[in-house]
Design an enzyme around this catalytic site. Structure first.
Site, PDB file in Angstrom:
ATOM      1  N   HIS A 225       0.858  -1.191   0.000  1.00  7.09           N
ATOM      2  CA  HIS A 225       0.000   0.000   0.000  1.00  7.09           C
ATOM      3  C   HIS A 225       0.889   1.234   0.000  1.00  7.09           C
ATOM      4  O   HIS A 225       2.125   1.127  -0.102  1.00  7.09           O
ATOM      5  CB  HIS A 225      -0.959  -0.035   1.199  1.00  7.09           C
ATOM      6  CG  HIS A 225      -0.285  -0.306   2.520  1.00  7.09           C
ATOM      7  ND1 HIS A 225       0.636   0.552   3.075  1.00  7.09           N
ATOM      8  CD2 HIS A 225      -0.374  -1.353   3.384  1.00  7.09           C
ATOM      9  CE1 HIS A 225       1.058   0.068   4.226  1.00  7.09           C
ATOM     10  NE2 HIS A 225       0.472  -1.107   4.433  1.00  7.09           N
TER      11      HIS A 225
ATOM     12  N   HIS B 151       4.071   1.228   2.181  1.00  5.68           N
ATOM     13  CA  HIS B 151       5.221   0.531   1.602  1.00  5.68           C
ATOM     14  C   HIS B 151       5.842   1.378   0.488  1.00  5.68           C
ATOM     15  O   HIS B 151       7.064   1.478   0.374  1.00  5.68           O
ATOM     16  CB  HIS B 151       4.810  -0.821   1.007  1.00  5.68           C
ATOM     17  CG  HIS B 151       4.218  -1.791   1.998  1.00  5.68           C
ATOM     18  ND1 HIS B 151       2.883  -2.115   2.018  1.00  5.68           N
ATOM     19  CD2 HIS B 151       4.793  -2.511   3.006  1.00  5.68           C
ATOM     20  CE1 HIS B 151       2.654  -3.003   2.973  1.00  5.68           C
ATOM     21  NE2 HIS B 151       3.788  -3.258   3.598  1.00  5.68           N
TER      22      HIS B 151
ATOM     23  N   GLY C 224       9.378   0.965   8.569  1.00  5.65           N
ATOM     24  CA  GLY C 224       8.383   1.953   8.944  1.00  5.65           C
ATOM     25  C   GLY C 224       8.291   2.138  10.453  1.00  5.65           C
ATOM     26  O   GLY C 224       8.391   1.173  11.215  1.00  5.65           O
TER      27      GLY C 224
ATOM     28  N   SER D 233      -1.719  -3.599   5.825  1.00  2.00           N
ATOM     29  CA  SER D 233      -2.200  -4.648   4.916  1.00  2.00           C
ATOM     30  C   SER D 233      -3.450  -5.313   5.493  1.00  2.00           C
ATOM     31  O   SER D 233      -4.230  -5.912   4.756  1.00  2.00           O
ATOM     32  CB  SER D 233      -1.108  -5.697   4.694  1.00  2.00           C
ATOM     33  OG  SER D 233       0.038  -5.083   4.156  1.00  2.00           O
ATOM     34  N   ARG D 234      -3.632  -5.228   6.814  1.00  4.35           N
ATOM     35  CA  ARG D 234      -4.774  -5.894   7.450  1.00  4.35           C
ATOM     36  C   ARG D 234      -6.044  -5.045   7.400  1.00  4.35           C
ATOM     37  O   ARG D 234      -7.115  -5.557   7.725  1.00  4.35           O
ATOM     38  CB  ARG D 234      -4.439  -6.246   8.901  1.00  4.35           C
ATOM     39  CG  ARG D 234      -3.371  -7.344   9.033  1.00  4.35           C
ATOM     40  CD  ARG D 234      -3.088  -7.677  10.485  1.00  4.35           C
ATOM     41  NE  ARG D 234      -2.281  -8.883  10.640  1.00  4.35           N
ATOM     42  CZ  ARG D 234      -0.966  -8.880  10.900  1.00  4.35           C
ATOM     43  NH1 ARG D 234      -0.320  -7.735  11.043  1.00  4.35           N
ATOM     44  NH2 ARG D 234      -0.305 -10.011  11.024  1.00  4.35           N
TER      45      ARG D 234
HETATM   46  P1  AMP Z   1       4.746  -5.308   6.479  1.00  2.00           P
HETATM   47  O1  AMP Z   1       4.541  -5.643   5.032  1.00  2.00           O
HETATM   48  O2  AMP Z   1       3.489  -5.008   7.215  1.00  2.00           O
HETATM   49  O3  AMP Z   1       5.657  -6.274   7.176  1.00  2.00           O
HETATM   50  O4  AMP Z   1       5.542  -3.931   6.462  1.00  2.00           O
HETATM   51  C1  AMP Z   1       6.729  -3.777   5.746  1.00  2.00           C
HETATM   52  C2  AMP Z   1       7.328  -2.462   6.133  1.00  2.00           C
HETATM   53  O5  AMP Z   1       6.419  -1.414   5.815  1.00  2.00           O
HETATM   54  C3  AMP Z   1       7.622  -2.357   7.634  1.00  2.00           C
HETATM   55  O6  AMP Z   1       8.857  -1.686   7.827  1.00  2.00           O
HETATM   56  C4  AMP Z   1       6.452  -1.529   8.128  1.00  2.00           C
HETATM   57  O7  AMP Z   1       6.749  -0.791   9.307  1.00  2.00           O
HETATM   58  C5  AMP Z   1       6.231  -0.607   6.954  1.00  2.00           C
HETATM   59  N1  AMP Z   1       4.868  -0.043   6.985  1.00  2.00           N
HETATM   60  C6  AMP Z   1       3.709  -0.737   7.082  1.00  2.00           C
HETATM   61  N2  AMP Z   1       2.667   0.121   7.155  1.00  2.00           N
HETATM   62  C7  AMP Z   1       3.189   1.373   7.110  1.00  2.00           C
HETATM   63  C8  AMP Z   1       2.623   2.687   7.166  1.00  2.00           C
HETATM   64  N3  AMP Z   1       1.315   2.892   7.284  1.00  2.00           N
HETATM   65  N4  AMP Z   1       3.470   3.740   7.102  1.00  2.00           N
HETATM   66  C9  AMP Z   1       4.819   3.545   7.004  1.00  2.00           C
HETATM   67  N5  AMP Z   1       5.404   2.339   6.945  1.00  2.00           N
HETATM   68  C10 AMP Z   1       4.600   1.261   7.003  1.00  2.00           C
END
Ligand code: AMP
Length: 305
Positions: free
Chosen positions: A40, A43, A153, A192-193
């Site tokens: 999203h 990312h 993030g 993502s959720r």
């Molecule tokens: P994930 O795919 O949820 O494991 O996240 C991958 C990376 O994207 C991690 O470093 C998260 O902290 C970052 N991330 C997820 N959501 C956000 C957001 N809303 N804003 C900034 N970074 C994000």
């Protein structure tokens, strides 16, 4: 003259393919963005920040079974690889690593990274072993991708703190950079959720960011916690499907709760379940006043709202 078609996005689907493709970057610097996919705008902001820090951007998409506990949402975690590869191509990512579970975790493995004490509080208390799973996969990915810089993030603030600690404690030669949380205009942190939320649940989910804003208006520990908890308690009353896991004020690097007289930076972190979806959020607050009533804060912590 028509401009040449852009090169197709290189995708490494195995460790062997990554080992073939990675050397093509030669001496250029590499920024790495590990993700679990269902990409999203949050990312995408990481990809853009990565491009500012290195010549090349490498992303990974891997739903890491090691960081999910029994009964958690590993099986239903969204997997939308075509959508994700399109997003990576649009953002100018230079290489995407999409390993399978059996390739990254062949039979016989035994060694894990242990996140220590900071991996056992807040998220780590609700999800035992979660940060060991995160650190293990992140270190493996670092060893395979060999980045100069990696972007994470601030949305997952405790994860970011654990990774910084691992890099420092284990002398990993990569610079870790935090990226600001990307939110919807109404305050909901992108996740993502979020796609699992019904419209009623999404309204309740706004309580996370709203409680953080309510807390951040105050300048001492007791008032910040009281304001955040009051907001969350009201949401629990209004919506029985909303269940708070925790809300607390912690040190930005150790993630241990700050004392009631803490002055300076702290992270106000919250986690809750809305229906069957678990969400987290946080904000950095500046505490400028030493708390006046430490006993009230201590008592409140034993019985979170
Ligand atoms: P994930 O795919 O949820 O494991 O996240 C991958 C990376 O994207 C991690 O470093 C998260 O902290 C970052 N991330 C997820 N959501 C956000 C957001 N809303 N804003 C900034 N970074 C994000």
């Amino acid at each position: 003259m028509t401009s040449p078609a852009p090169d197709p996005l290189p995708v490494a689907r195995t460790v062997a393919e990554l080992k073939q493709l990675r050397p093509e970057f030669g001496g250029e610097t590499v920024a790495f963005v590990p993700t679990m996919g269902a990409l999203h705008e949050g990312h995408r902001s990481l990809f853009r920040l990565a491009a500012k820090h290195a010549d090349r951007v490498v992303a990974s998409i891997f739903v890491n079974p090691l960081q999910f506990g029994p009964g958690e949402d590993y099986a239903r975690y969204p997997r939308v690889i075509d959508h994700d590869l399109k997003a990576c191509a649009q953002e100018g990512v230079d290489l995407v690593f999409v390993p399978s579970v059996s390739d990254l975790y062949p039979p016989g493995r035994q060694v894990l990274v242990d996140a220590g004490q900071m991996g056992t509080v807040l998220e780590g208390a609700v999800r035992p072993g979660h940060f060991n799973g995160v650190l293990t996969v992140v270190l493996k990915l670092f060893n395979l991708v060999r980045p100069d810089v990696a972007i994470f993030g601030e949305k997952d603030a405790q994860q970011l703190a654990c990774i910084k600690r691992m890099v420092s404690d284990l002398n990993v030669t990569v610079d870790i950079i935090g990226a600001p949380i990307v939110r919807e205009t109404d305050g909901l942190a992108l996740s993502s959720r979020n796609r699992f939320l019904s419209s009623a649940e999404r309204r309740s989910a706004l309580a996370l960011s709203a409680s953080l804003r309510a807390g951040a208006r105050h300048s001492d520990v007791a008032d910040v916690l009281e304001a955040a908890r009051a907001h969350l308690a009201q949401t629990e009353l209004d919506d029985p499907s909303f269940r708070l896991d925790y809300v607390d004020l912690v040190h930005p690097s150790s993630f241990s709760p700050v004392p009631s007289d803490h002055v300076g930076e702290a992270i106000l972190a919250v986690a809750a379940r809305v229906g069957s979806t678990r969400l987290i959020d946080n904000v950095t607050v500046q505490l400028t006043r030493p708390g006046s009533d430490g006993s009230a804060v201590a008592a409140g912590r034993q019985q979170p709202a």
